[in-house]
Write an enzyme that holds these catalytic residues in place. Sequence first.
Site, mmCIF file in Angstrom:
data_model
loop_
_atom_site.group_PDB
_atom_site.id
_atom_site.type_symbol
_atom_site.label_atom_id
_atom_site.label_comp_id
_atom_site.label_asym_id
_atom_site.label_seq_id
_atom_site.Cartn_x
_atom_site.Cartn_y
_atom_site.Cartn_z
ATOM 1 N N SER A 40 0.852 -1.198 0.000
ATOM 2 C CA SER A 40 0.000 0.000 0.000
ATOM 3 C C SER A 40 0.879 1.237 0.000
ATOM 4 O O SER A 40 1.980 1.226 0.562
ATOM 5 C CB SER A 40 -0.898 0.019 1.244
ATOM 6 O OG SER A 40 -1.574 1.266 1.361
ATOM 7 N N TYR B 98 -1.928 -0.363 10.149
ATOM 8 C CA TYR B 98 -2.038 -0.877 8.779
ATOM 9 C C TYR B 98 -0.816 -0.448 7.956
ATOM 10 O O TYR B 98 -0.218 -1.256 7.238
ATOM 11 C CB TYR B 98 -3.319 -0.344 8.147
ATOM 12 C CG TYR B 98 -3.487 -0.679 6.680
ATOM 13 C CD1 TYR B 98 -3.965 -1.922 6.282
ATOM 14 C CD2 TYR B 98 -3.187 0.261 5.699
ATOM 15 C CE1 TYR B 98 -4.128 -2.231 4.937
ATOM 16 C CE2 TYR B 98 -3.344 -0.030 4.353
ATOM 17 C CZ TYR B 98 -3.815 -1.281 3.976
ATOM 18 O OH TYR B 98 -3.968 -1.573 2.641
#
Length: 251
Positions: free
Chosen positions: A146, A160
Amino acid sequence: MTRAQPVALITGASRGIGRATALKLGQAGWAVGVNYTRDALAAEQTAAEVECAGGRALTVQADVADEAAVIAMFDTLERTFGPIDALVNNAGIVAHSMPLADMDYARLKRMFDVNVLGAYLCAREAARRMSTDRGGHGGAIVNVSSAAARLGSPNEYVDYAGSKGAIDTMTLGLAKELGPRAIRVNAVRPGLIDTEIHASGGRPERAATLGAQTPAGRPGTAEEVAAAIVWLLSDAASYVNGALLDVAGGR
């Protein structure tokens, strides 16, 4: 991939980027293992669409944070389709936006169990089966990281973001470790992509709102990320190893 029908396992393939990747591989004639954790109906729908597109598909239930389940998943896929050629390490979770000071232990443990331990376990099994020094015929791994890994996601998802930073590091290390064993390892780093993951984090409007502020002026689509993944798996990317490919609209 040179086999007539190469075999891929996609973790978290019942929705979003995983589903879009499964459909693109189906269109290219692959046999696809469609992994899911809970939503069997969505996984079966994905598998049906893969087959309608021209591929073959098998749904395989497994929590990637469970070592025994991961091993069984790979075994089941190989019994059905033969030796694996590719892994798309896509399964991942996010939780509600908040600063780290407000996150409890259970959230942090589950985040790293799924996003880091799960990805490592799947990459390990793929390496064991595809490495030429272990009797395999090589292949490719694409890890879904990501843009959060380089942005940090402050006050939203630093857990995350940290888990995806670990995926970047694993990609770089495994590319060097497995390259001599005929396995290429790369990662895509999606940015603001219009998928269901934002709703699971409590902000269904996040991609549309923040995507409009990117240089591209919009959020990305799961299909755009899938196209990058499929390219990295293909022979067209035969000299690409250890790449961290941003698919983030310039963000």
